[in-house]
Design an enzyme around this catalytic site. Sequence first.
Site, PDB file in Angstrom:
ATOM      1  N   GLY A 104      16.890   9.046 -30.798  1.00  0.00           N
ATOM      2  CA  GLY A 104      17.415  10.268 -29.731  1.00  0.00           C
ATOM      3  C   GLY A 104      18.921  10.258 -29.609  1.00  0.00           C
ATOM      4  O   GLY A 104      19.748   9.703 -30.519  1.00  0.00           O
TER       5      GLY A 104
ATOM      6  N   ASP B  83      15.247  -5.733 -33.475  1.00  0.00           N
ATOM      7  CA  ASP B  83      16.117  -4.533 -34.197  1.00  0.00           C
ATOM      8  C   ASP B  83      17.641  -5.032 -33.997  1.00  0.00           C
ATOM      9  O   ASP B  83      18.416  -4.230 -33.565  1.00  0.00           O
ATOM     10  CB  ASP B  83      15.881  -3.349 -33.623  1.00  0.00           C
ATOM     11  CG  ASP B  83      16.522  -2.398 -34.794  1.00  0.00           C
ATOM     12  OD1 ASP B  83      16.895  -2.514 -35.605  1.00  0.00           O
ATOM     13  OD2 ASP B  83      16.270  -1.072 -34.187  1.00  0.00           O
TER      14      ASP B  83
ATOM     15  N   VAL C 262      22.521  10.163 -27.307  1.00  0.00           N
ATOM     16  CA  VAL C 262      23.029   9.391 -25.895  1.00  0.00           C
ATOM     17  C   VAL C 262      24.122  10.324 -25.657  1.00  0.00           C
ATOM     18  O   VAL C 262      25.165  10.887 -26.256  1.00  0.00           O
ATOM     19  CB  VAL C 262      23.707   8.097 -26.474  1.00  0.00           C
ATOM     20  CG1 VAL C 262      24.054   7.477 -25.182  1.00  0.00           C
ATOM     21  CG2 VAL C 262      22.480   7.079 -27.018  1.00  0.00           C
TER      22      VAL C 262
END
Length: 713
Positions: A434, A554, A436
């Site tokens: 997404g 990750d 920020v």
Amino acid sequence: MAFQYGMLMQLSIMLLALLVATTRASARQGGEEDETAIALPGCKAKCGNVTIPYPFGIGDGCYFRHEFNITCNGSNPQLMTTPMIVTNISLEEGELQTRQLVNRDCYDRQGKPNDIEDPSEGGLRVYTPYTASSYKNRMYVIGCDTYAKLYGSRGYQNYITGCISECDYDISINAFDEDDPCSGMGCCETKIPPLLTNLSVTVGSFKNHTLVWDFNPCGYAFVVQKGNFTFSNTSFQELRNTPRLPLILDWQIGETDCKYAMENGTYACKGNSICLDRPTGYICVCNPGFRGNPYLHDCQDTNECALNATLCENGKCINKDGNYTCDCDSGYQIVDNIKCIKVPDPKKYLKISLGASLGFLVLLVGIFWTFRNMREKKFLVIRKKYFEDNGGLLFREKLASIPRYAAKTFTEEQLKEATDNYHVSRKVGEGGYGIVYKGLLDKQLVAIKKPKPNPQIPATEPSVQEMIVLSQINHKNVVRLVGCCFETRTPILVYEFMGKGTLYERIHPENPENPENPKNPPLSLELRLQIASEAADALAYLHHSTSTSIIHGDVKTASILLDENFTAKLSDFGASILVSEDENQLSTSCQGTQGYLDPENTLTKKSDVYSFGVVLAELLTSSKPEEERNLVNVFVSKVESGVLAEILDQKMVEGHFETAKLAADLAIRCLKEKREENSPKKRKKREERPSMKEVAAELEGLVRTMEQHPSRG
Ligand SMILES: *[C@@H]1O[C@H](CO)[C@@H](O)[C@H](O)[C@H]1NC(C)=O
Ligand SMILES: *[C@@H]1O[C@H](CO)[C@@H](O)[C@H](O)[C@H]1NC(C)=O
Ligand SMILES: *[C@@H]1O[C@H](CO)[C@@H](O)[C@H](O)[C@H]1NC(C)=O
Ligand SMILES: *[C@@H]1O[C@H](CO)[C@@H](O)[C@H](O)[C@H]1NC(C)=O
Ligand SMILES: *[C@@H]1O[C@H](CO)[C@@H](O)[C@H](O)[C@H]1NC(C)=O
Ligand SMILES: *[C@@H]1O[C@H](CO)[C@@H](O)[C@H](O)[C@H]1NC(C)=O
Ligand SMILES: *[C@@H]1O[C@H](CO)[C@@H](O)[C@H](O)[C@H]1NC(C)=O
Ligand SMILES: *[C@@H]1O[C@H](CO)[C@@H](O)[C@H](O)[C@H]1NC(C)=O
Ligand SMILES: *[C@@H]1O[C@H](CO)[C@@H](O)[C@H](O)[C@H]1NC(C)=O
Ligand SMILES: *[C@@H]1O[C@H](CO)[C@@H](O)[C@H](O)[C@H]1NC(C)=O
Ligand SMILES: *[C@@H]1O[C@H](CO)[C@@H](O)[C@H](O)[C@H]1NC(C)=O
């Protein structure tokens, strides 16, 4: 009553006496200690009503150079011994306001010169080095049979300009254009050439005023401050009784430019002031926020708070060097350092959420109970199911059970307000997850992570995963979750704001051609290792120090954020899983990032170690793992064949080659592939990747040695 008056009188007299006494005392001291003094110690600061600030001065030893020698004739300050009378001296503008004689040319009825009417003593004169401001002054010639010439020089060049005015009837009787009174009938106006000095004016007539003598026996010429003369039907009369008019002159402290003065050693500007170049020299002015006489003392800070009580509405004004700031009352937040604006009332939202919470209390307890039971079973992998329907309520409840954690719930409105309705100017980053945004919530800078709508991924999955993980962690090198918003389909997470962005952006600046760009200073090896050490510390903590281990899943440079002081903080827990201590070999499908994934493609502590090895290699080489898939292969082969220097980012090594080599060796160990275990020989040689704890300890050691031996280059 009388008694009271008596008291009052006495008090007033005492105060008055005190005032006089202190004034005298400070006058006697000569202002030697007084940093706000305007003239040199022992010099008169006033002549008549006019303040004479240094570099000007009255009498020998009081001025900077002889052109600033003021002669106080009665109450008239004269420049040098010329007839130029000073009425105002401006240090800020480098200007003088003077009163200059009006030139006049008068005749009697017969056309004979009438010198009795002429007190002009030769009229206007401007002596070097002063120049008449061409911008602030205008030349006028007034009369019905009049011409005038203005003489001046610039360098070796002489200039003459002039004006003619004729009319054959009495302008005081005949109406004239009031919108444009000075249009050639009885009055002529002209600009003067800039930077002229040694000015003088002559005024004359063509027919000795014989034809107009009845109403206009005199012609006048003068240069006057713009706005201080307007021609009208009474001007002929008024000018008869006007010996002088204001004129603006320019002055400079020195006749060279700033640069030359500084090099030449004649620089006259004191501290906290700046030098301004003028066409024929330079002047000094105090820096913004400072005041005083920059030719005499260092400029002093202006106490803005004391000067203007209305600064900082809704807060307390705090003076600073050269500026001020506001300490805002509660309920207000600071904007631009100098304004307090109201923050939205959090109680409003609290009430709503409180009501909702109460309503669901029973439900919550039930869900929480289930959750606790699940957690107590040692096998725990959080799944989307828990949250698909009611992630928010569950999370809120869960946070409540961790008192040290101050995460809040925000409404969508609050987030919109904080980000200007997700305005592009607030965008600070973007990724697969997404966008920020930077925002201001509860007086705190925050990063608001707004997931992209993605029908393929269950709405709540990654962000809920992240919330759960983050809510378990309280570590200085793990990004802090400030709060969440559940009012959207996908929860929006709010983090503390990290001023220096991601480590990835720092290693791979946008325009590498310009490493001097102050926004992208290359990170030193020392700082890189410091960051690596902090990130390793956070990972070690996740792996080994929490009740349920957390596998990040990750690890990459884009997941390591840097705050203003370049302190590393781990983020992006969207792919993380929780495992119980004895389940640390659990493998599931992996969501990590290409280039950082270990060859086994598992999700274990050791896969985090592998990814961290890639981060180390990236830090040492400044190469991008995603772009160069074989970064790891190249790195490993170069290091193992002893030619590390070929791949190191030489710019940052700065003589610390040995340390870089140790870090590279550590990276190699993190990047070890698990060998097949069928060959006994290989099995013997097989080395496991170190644990995150070991990596962290080793990096800390490297950082410490670097601190002890700051530079060997
Ligand atoms: C000084 O200023 C006062 C008040 O403005 C004025 O009355 C007085 O005439 C001035 N004196 C001189 C010499 O200009
Ligand atoms: C300065 O002016 C005074 C009169 O006020 C005069 O006596 C003196 O000679 C002048 N000094 C210089 C250097 O012109
Ligand atoms: C001083 O002022 C008086 C009257 O204002 C004038 O007559 C005299 O010439 C002036 N002195 C000098 C040196 O300019
Ligand atoms: C003198 O000049 C300064 C700066 O230009 C100005 O602020 C001030 O009002 C002037 N004073 C008079 C008496 O004209
Ligand atoms: C006009 O004035 C000039 C001096 O300005 C004088 O020389 C000349 O004689 C005058 N002419 C008459 C006719 O008076
Ligand atoms: C000057 O002009 C104004 C307006 O045009 C007029 O009211 C006034 O009477 C005139 N003054 C004289 C002395 O004629
Ligand atoms: C100033 O001007 C006058 C005439 O207006 C001239 O005689 C004199 O030489 C000039 N002085 C300088 C320094 O230019
Ligand atoms: C001259 O004009 C300026 C600006 O228009 C004004 O502030 C000032 O008071 C005037 N001074 C005189 C002596 O008329
Ligand atoms: C500064 O410049 C002036 C004028 O050009 C010269 O007379 C003086 O000697 C110079 N001083 C130094 C220190 O260079
Ligand atoms: C004071 O700080 C504010 C905000 O940083 C700035 O806008 C303003 O220009 C500063 N003022 C001075 C005099 O430096
Ligand atoms: C005082 O500060 C307020 C707010 O910044 C400003 O509007 C006002 O003009 C200032 N007043 C003075 C006298 O400087």
